[in-house]
Design a protein around this motif. Structure first.
Motif, PDB file in Angstrom:
ATOM      1  N   GLY A 180       0.853  -1.182   0.000  1.00  0.00           N
ATOM      2  CA  GLY A 180       0.000   0.000   0.000  1.00  0.00           C
ATOM      3  C   GLY A 180       0.884   1.225   0.000  1.00  0.00           C
ATOM      4  N   THR A 181       0.760   2.059  -1.027  1.00  0.00           N
ATOM      5  CA  THR A 181       1.679   3.185  -1.213  1.00  0.00           C
ATOM      6  C   THR A 181       1.093   4.530  -0.769  1.00  0.00           C
ATOM      7  OG1 THR A 181       0.994   3.336  -3.538  1.00  0.00           O
ATOM      8  CG2 THR A 181       2.981   2.061  -3.066  1.00  0.00           C
ATOM      9  N   GLY A 182       0.163   4.504   0.153  1.00  0.00           N
ATOM     10  CA  GLY A 182      -0.400   5.749   0.668  1.00  0.00           C
ATOM     11  C   GLY A 182      -1.720   6.093   0.008  1.00  0.00           C
ATOM     12  N   ASP A 183      -1.926   7.375  -0.253  1.00  0.00           N
ATOM     13  CA  ASP A 183      -3.191   7.849  -0.832  1.00  0.00           C
ATOM     14  C   ASP A 183      -3.391   7.419  -2.280  1.00  0.00           C
ATOM     15  OD1 ASP A 183      -4.162   9.247   1.396  1.00  0.00           O
ATOM     16  OD2 ASP A 183      -2.923  10.986   0.915  1.00  0.00           O
ATOM     17  N   ARG A 184      -2.286   7.210  -2.984  1.00  0.00           N
ATOM     18  CA  ARG A 184      -2.368   6.905  -4.418  1.00  0.00           C
ATOM     19  C   ARG A 184      -1.540   5.674  -4.744  1.00  0.00           C
ATOM     20  NH1 ARG A 184      -0.083  12.311  -6.918  1.00  0.00           N
ATOM     21  NH2 ARG A 184       1.393  10.690  -7.411  1.00  0.00           N
ATOM     22  N   VAL A 185      -1.869   5.052  -5.859  1.00  0.00           N
ATOM     23  CA  VAL A 185      -1.041   3.960  -6.380  1.00  0.00           C
ATOM     24  C   VAL A 185       0.197   4.608  -6.985  1.00  0.00           C
ATOM     25  CG1 VAL A 185      -0.898   2.067  -8.024  1.00  0.00           C
ATOM     26  CG2 VAL A 185      -3.063   2.564  -6.895  1.00  0.00           C
ATOM     27  N   GLU A 186       1.355   4.168  -6.553  1.00  0.00           N
ATOM     28  CA  GLU A 186       2.617   4.704  -7.074  1.00  0.00           C
ATOM     29  C   GLU A 186       3.369   3.586  -7.805  1.00  0.00           C
ATOM     30  OE1 GLU A 186       3.179   7.804  -6.952  1.00  0.00           O
ATOM     31  OE2 GLU A 186       2.011   8.536  -5.243  1.00  0.00           O
ATOM     32  N   THR A 234      -3.189   2.437  -0.184  1.00  0.00           N
ATOM     33  CA  THR A 234      -3.250   1.695   1.082  1.00  0.00           C
ATOM     34  C   THR A 234      -4.649   1.195   1.463  1.00  0.00           C
ATOM     35  OG1 THR A 234      -1.216   2.720   1.858  1.00  0.00           O
ATOM     36  CG2 THR A 234      -2.669   1.805   3.546  1.00  0.00           C
ATOM     37  N   PRO A 235      -5.713   1.985   1.332  1.00  0.00           N
ATOM     38  CA  PRO A 235      -7.029   1.433   1.692  1.00  0.00           C
ATOM     39  C   PRO A 235      -7.382   0.174   0.873  1.00  0.00           C
ATOM     40  CG  PRO A 235      -7.160   3.820   1.598  1.00  0.00           C
ATOM     41  CD  PRO A 235      -5.809   3.442   1.040  1.00  0.00           C
ATOM     42  N   ASN A 236      -7.108   0.195  -0.430  1.00  0.00           N
ATOM     43  CA  ASN A 236      -7.387  -0.983  -1.252  1.00  0.00           C
ATOM     44  C   ASN A 236      -6.426  -2.121  -0.949  1.00  0.00           C
ATOM     45  OD1 ASN A 236      -9.709  -0.319  -2.828  1.00  0.00           O
ATOM     46  ND2 ASN A 236      -8.450   1.187  -3.884  1.00  0.00           N
ATOM     47  N   ALA A 237      -5.189  -1.793  -0.606  1.00  0.00           N
ATOM     48  CA  ALA A 237      -4.224  -2.836  -0.239  1.00  0.00           C
ATOM     49  C   ALA A 237      -4.690  -3.577   1.013  1.00  0.00           C
ATOM     50  CB  ALA A 237      -2.838  -2.228  -0.030  1.00  0.00           C
ATOM     51  N   CYS A 238      -5.248  -2.846   1.975  1.00  0.00           N
ATOM     52  CA  CYS A 238      -5.779  -3.487   3.187  1.00  0.00           C
ATOM     53  C   CYS A 238      -6.907  -4.451   2.832  1.00  0.00           C
ATOM     54  CB  CYS A 238      -6.285  -2.441   4.176  1.00  0.00           C
ATOM     55  SG  CYS A 238      -4.992  -1.451   4.935  1.00  0.00           S
TER      56      CYS A 238
END
Length: 90
Positions: free
Chosen positions: A38-44, A66-70
């Motif tokens: 999860g790379t924070g607010d955005r996909v990096e 990060t929210p989608n990674a969780c």
């Protein structure tokens, strides 16, 4: 006394993700099938070499915000997949 591998990843943003910081995930037992980052607010985007190194070790890497990674990590573990997550707070 045996010495353990020294792994001290200091990751505050996606720019800090390196082969060294990902090496921790290659040490896990049982070996993970998939690493969700999860790379924070955005996909990096991560450097393709890092992703290739993980694939060569038999570990797939999924990079998401990060929210989608969780959510992805929770789904994978509910399906009994051997997964790990590296999450940078949004």
């Amino acid at each position: 006394p045996s010495s353990a591998p020294s792994v001290s990843p200091q990751v505050g943003s996606y720019r800090d993700i390196s082969p060294e910081s990902l090496s921790l995930f290659r040490l896990l037992e049982p070996q993970i099938e998939i690493l969700v980052l999860g790379t924070g607010d955005r996909v990096e985007r991560l450097h393709p070499t890092m992703l290739k190194q993980m694939r060569e070790c038999g570990i797939a890497v999924e990079v998401q915000d990060t929210p989608n990674a969780c959510a992805t990590f929770n789904f994978l573990t509910s399906e009994k997949r051997v997964a790990a997550a590296g999450l940078i707070p949004p």
